[in-house]
Design a protein around this motif. Structure first.
Motif, PDB file in Angstrom:
ATOM      1  N   VAL A  88      30.729  48.258  26.771  1.00 55.82           N
ATOM      2  CA  VAL A  88      29.959  47.364  27.650  1.00 55.82           C
ATOM      3  C   VAL A  88      30.787  46.121  27.957  1.00 55.82           C
ATOM      4  CG1 VAL A  88      27.869  45.978  27.914  1.00 55.82           C
ATOM      5  CG2 VAL A  88      27.729  48.252  26.853  1.00 55.82           C
ATOM      6  N   ALA A  89      31.459  45.562  26.961  1.00 57.45           N
ATOM      7  CA  ALA A  89      32.300  44.375  27.184  1.00 57.45           C
ATOM      8  C   ALA A  89      33.417  44.689  28.167  1.00 57.45           C
ATOM      9  CB  ALA A  89      32.861  43.873  25.859  1.00 57.45           C
ATOM     10  N   ARG A  90      34.073  45.827  28.003  1.00 57.66           N
ATOM     11  CA  ARG A  90      35.155  46.214  28.917  1.00 57.66           C
ATOM     12  C   ARG A  90      34.612  46.403  30.339  1.00 57.66           C
ATOM     13  NH1 ARG A  90      37.084  50.634  26.496  1.00 57.66           N
ATOM     14  NH2 ARG A  90      38.670  49.486  25.373  1.00 57.66           N
ATOM     15  N   TRP A  91      33.451  47.037  30.456  1.00 57.39           N
ATOM     16  CA  TRP A  91      32.830  47.258  31.763  1.00 57.39           C
ATOM     17  C   TRP A  91      32.493  45.926  32.427  1.00 57.39           C
ATOM     18  CZ3 TRP A  91      28.193  46.242  34.166  1.00 57.39           C
ATOM     19  CH2 TRP A  91      27.887  46.997  35.304  1.00 57.39           C
ATOM     20  N   LEU A  92      31.919  45.006  31.662  1.00 55.36           N
ATOM     21  CA  LEU A  92      31.593  43.687  32.209  1.00 55.36           C
ATOM     22  C   LEU A  92      32.853  42.979  32.699  1.00 55.36           C
ATOM     23  CD1 LEU A  92      28.909  42.522  29.630  1.00 55.36           C
ATOM     24  CD2 LEU A  92      28.528  42.930  32.076  1.00 55.36           C
ATOM     25  N   TRP A  93      33.904  43.019  31.911  1.00 54.98           N
ATOM     26  CA  TRP A  93      35.170  42.403  32.307  1.00 54.98           C
ATOM     27  C   TRP A  93      35.625  42.942  33.661  1.00 54.98           C
ATOM     28  CZ3 TRP A  93      38.376  38.797  29.872  1.00 54.98           C
ATOM     29  CH2 TRP A  93      39.640  38.636  30.444  1.00 54.98           C
ATOM     30  N   GLN A  94      35.556  44.256  33.816  1.00 58.39           N
ATOM     31  CA  GLN A  94      35.988  44.866  35.064  1.00 58.39           C
ATOM     32  C   GLN A  94      35.139  44.401  36.242  1.00 58.39           C
ATOM     33  OE1 GLN A  94      35.730  48.984  33.928  1.00 58.39           O
ATOM     34  NE2 GLN A  94      37.727  48.961  32.917  1.00 58.39           N
ATOM     35  N   GLN A  95      33.861  44.144  36.009  1.00 60.10           N
ATOM     36  CA  GLN A  95      32.983  43.675  37.075  1.00 60.10           C
ATOM     37  C   GLN A  95      33.268  42.213  37.437  1.00 60.10           C
ATOM     38  OE1 GLN A  95      31.019  46.245  38.324  1.00 60.10           O
ATOM     39  NE2 GLN A  95      32.139  47.283  36.691  1.00 60.10           N
ATOM     40  N   PHE A  96      33.665  41.423  36.445  1.00 62.04           N
ATOM     41  CA  PHE A  96      33.822  39.978  36.625  1.00 62.04           C
ATOM     42  C   PHE A  96      35.222  39.548  37.059  1.00 62.04           C
ATOM     43  CE2 PHE A  96      30.577  39.217  32.959  1.00 62.04           C
ATOM     44  CZ  PHE A  96      29.523  39.531  33.792  1.00 62.04           C
ATOM     45  N   GLU A  97      36.252  40.278  36.663  1.00 62.69           N
ATOM     46  CA  GLU A  97      37.613  39.736  36.755  1.00 62.69           C
ATOM     47  C   GLU A  97      38.045  39.360  38.164  1.00 62.69           C
ATOM     48  OE1 GLU A  97      40.789  42.282  35.403  1.00 62.69           O
ATOM     49  OE2 GLU A  97      39.703  44.070  36.028  1.00 62.69           O
ATOM     50  N   SER A  98      37.648  40.113  39.177  1.00 60.83           N
ATOM     51  CA  SER A  98      38.104  39.770  40.528  1.00 60.83           C
ATOM     52  C   SER A  98      37.409  38.524  41.071  1.00 60.83           C
ATOM     53  CB  SER A  98      37.901  40.948  41.487  1.00 60.83           C
ATOM     54  OG  SER A  98      36.523  41.210  41.646  1.00 60.83           O
ATOM     55  N   GLY A  99      36.217  38.217  40.584  1.00 57.72           N
ATOM     56  CA  GLY A  99      35.481  37.064  41.092  1.00 57.72           C
ATOM     57  C   GLY A  99      35.598  35.802  40.262  1.00 57.72           C
ATOM     58  N   LEU A 100      36.253  35.923  39.106  1.00 58.00           N
ATOM     59  CA  LEU A 100      36.368  34.760  38.220  1.00 58.00           C
ATOM     60  C   LEU A 100      37.829  34.484  37.885  1.00 58.00           C
ATOM     61  CD1 LEU A 100      33.439  35.414  35.694  1.00 58.00           C
ATOM     62  CD2 LEU A 100      33.489  33.766  37.580  1.00 58.00           C
ATOM     63  N   PRO A 101      38.516  33.742  38.734  1.00 55.83           N
ATOM     64  CA  PRO A 101      39.891  33.385  38.395  1.00 55.83           C
ATOM     65  C   PRO A 101      39.901  32.575  37.103  1.00 55.83           C
ATOM     66  CG  PRO A 101      39.138  32.200  40.364  1.00 55.83           C
ATOM     67  CD  PRO A 101      38.056  33.152  39.978  1.00 55.83           C
ATOM     68  N   GLY A 102      40.845  32.875  36.251  1.00 57.36           N
ATOM     69  CA  GLY A 102      40.929  32.177  34.974  1.00 57.36           C
ATOM     70  C   GLY A 102      40.073  32.804  33.886  1.00 57.36           C
ATOM     71  N   LEU A 103      39.485  33.989  34.157  1.00 55.11           N
ATOM     72  CA  LEU A 103      38.693  34.654  33.127  1.00 55.11           C
ATOM     73  C   LEU A 103      39.570  34.857  31.901  1.00 55.11           C
ATOM     74  CD1 LEU A 103      36.036  36.031  32.270  1.00 55.11           C
ATOM     75  CD2 LEU A 103      36.906  38.137  33.324  1.00 55.11           C
ATOM     76  N   GLN A 104      39.162  34.268  30.792  1.00 56.31           N
ATOM     77  CA  GLN A 104      39.966  34.300  29.576  1.00 56.31           C
ATOM     78  C   GLN A 104      39.456  35.348  28.595  1.00 56.31           C
ATOM     79  OE1 GLN A 104      39.442  31.001  26.919  1.00 56.31           O
ATOM     80  NE2 GLN A 104      41.528  31.130  26.176  1.00 56.31           N
ATOM     81  N   LYS A 105      38.153  35.335  28.358  1.00 48.77           N
ATOM     82  CA  LYS A 105      37.561  36.299  27.431  1.00 48.77           C
ATOM     83  C   LYS A 105      36.066  36.319  27.631  1.00 48.77           C
ATOM     84  CE  LYS A 105      37.209  33.049  23.570  1.00 48.77           C
ATOM     85  NZ  LYS A 105      37.602  32.759  22.189  1.00 48.77           N
ATOM     86  N   ILE A 106      35.452  37.383  27.127  1.00 50.14           N
ATOM     87  CA  ILE A 106      34.003  37.439  27.072  1.00 50.14           C
ATOM     88  C   ILE A 106      33.609  37.792  25.644  1.00 50.14           C
ATOM     89  CG2 ILE A 106      33.697  38.007  29.506  1.00 50.14           C
ATOM     90  CD1 ILE A 106      33.173  40.862  28.746  1.00 50.14           C
ATOM     91  N   GLU A 107      32.505  37.238  25.226  1.00 47.53           N
ATOM     92  CA  GLU A 107      31.929  37.552  23.928  1.00 47.53           C
ATOM     93  C   GLU A 107      30.565  38.170  24.191  1.00 47.53           C
ATOM     94  OE1 GLU A 107      30.430  35.408  19.798  1.00 47.53           O
ATOM     95  OE2 GLU A 107      31.490  34.226  21.290  1.00 47.53           O
ATOM     96  N   LEU A 108      30.345  39.362  23.641  1.00 45.23           N
ATOM     97  CA  LEU A 108      29.085  40.065  23.822  1.00 45.23           C
ATOM     98  C   LEU A 108      28.500  40.354  22.453  1.00 45.23           C
ATOM     99  CD1 LEU A 108      27.107  41.475  25.821  1.00 45.23           C
ATOM    100  CD2 LEU A 108      28.423  43.575  25.395  1.00 45.23           C
ATOM    101  N   LYS A 109      27.307  39.821  22.212  1.00 50.76           N
ATOM    102  CA  LYS A 109      26.621  40.050  20.943  1.00 50.76           C
ATOM    103  C   LYS A 109      25.446  40.981  21.161  1.00 50.76           C
ATOM    104  CE  LYS A 109      27.655  35.642  18.742  1.00 50.76           C
ATOM    105  NZ  LYS A 109      27.043  34.473  18.077  1.00 50.76           N
ATOM    106  N   GLU A 110      25.380  42.033  20.348  1.00 45.99           N
ATOM    107  CA  GLU A 110      24.219  42.923  20.355  1.00 45.99           C
ATOM    108  C   GLU A 110      23.111  42.353  19.475  1.00 45.99           C
ATOM    109  OE1 GLU A 110      25.723  47.471  21.045  1.00 45.99           O
ATOM    110  OE2 GLU A 110      25.260  46.852  19.028  1.00 45.99           O
ATOM    111  N   THR A 111      23.520  41.714  18.401  1.00 45.85           N
ATOM    112  CA  THR A 111      22.601  41.062  17.466  1.00 45.85           C
ATOM    113  C   THR A 111      23.218  39.712  17.123  1.00 45.85           C
ATOM    114  OG1 THR A 111      23.631  41.807  15.400  1.00 45.85           O
ATOM    115  CG2 THR A 111      22.069  43.342  16.451  1.00 45.85           C
ATOM    116  N   PRO A 112      22.472  38.839  16.451  1.00 46.34           N
ATOM    117  CA  PRO A 112      23.082  37.555  16.074  1.00 46.34           C
ATOM    118  C   PRO A 112      24.328  37.697  15.195  1.00 46.34           C
ATOM    119  CG  PRO A 112      20.703  37.410  15.906  1.00 46.34           C
ATOM    120  CD  PRO A 112      21.039  38.863  16.169  1.00 46.34           C
TER     121      PRO A 112
END
Length: 118
Positions: free
Chosen positions: A85-109
């Motif tokens: 899911v994190a990899r998929w989100l990155w692929q959706q975001f990367e072209s629209g967010l210059p400077g995308l550094q990382k994403i953190e995805l939590k399923e639980t706390p």
């Protein structure tokens, strides 16, 4: 400088590739917590790295596709582990967010993934 924007979405999934009897093989849901990190220089005018509204404009339509959905039915997420899911989100975001550094995805706390691209 690094900035971030946080989001939540609720979704169900099951993990078809885990062994029989594993609790995650059954249909279940999570309230996912997503943090999107952008890195860049502070622009002289208007004095920020990126407008938080612009980050939301890129991320919200993607997250609306996932919110209250069965992730296994989303093209590209047939095996929706947190990592996938994190990899998929990155692929959706990367072209629209210059400077995308990382994403953190939590399923639980206490469980999640940090993805910095390939």
């Amino acid at each position: 400088m690094n900035i971030y924007k946080q989001f939540t979405f609720d979704a169900a999934h099951f993990l078809p590739k885990v062994p029989e009897g594993h609790k995650c093989r059954a249909l279940h849901g999570h309230t996912y917590h997503l943090t999107v990190f952008i890195s860049g220089a502070v622009l002289q005018e208007p004095g920020w790295v990126m407008d938080f509204t612009d980050i939301k404009a890129v991320c919200k339509p993607v997250l609306d596709r996932l919110d209250h959905a069965l992730l296994n039915e989303v093209p590209g997420l047939e095996n929706p582990t947190a990592e996938n899911v994190a990899r998929w989100l990155w692929q959706q975001f990367e072209s629209g967010l210059p400077g995308l550094q990382k994403i953190e995805l939590k399923e639980t706390p206490a469980s999640g993934v940090i993805y910095e691209g390939d």
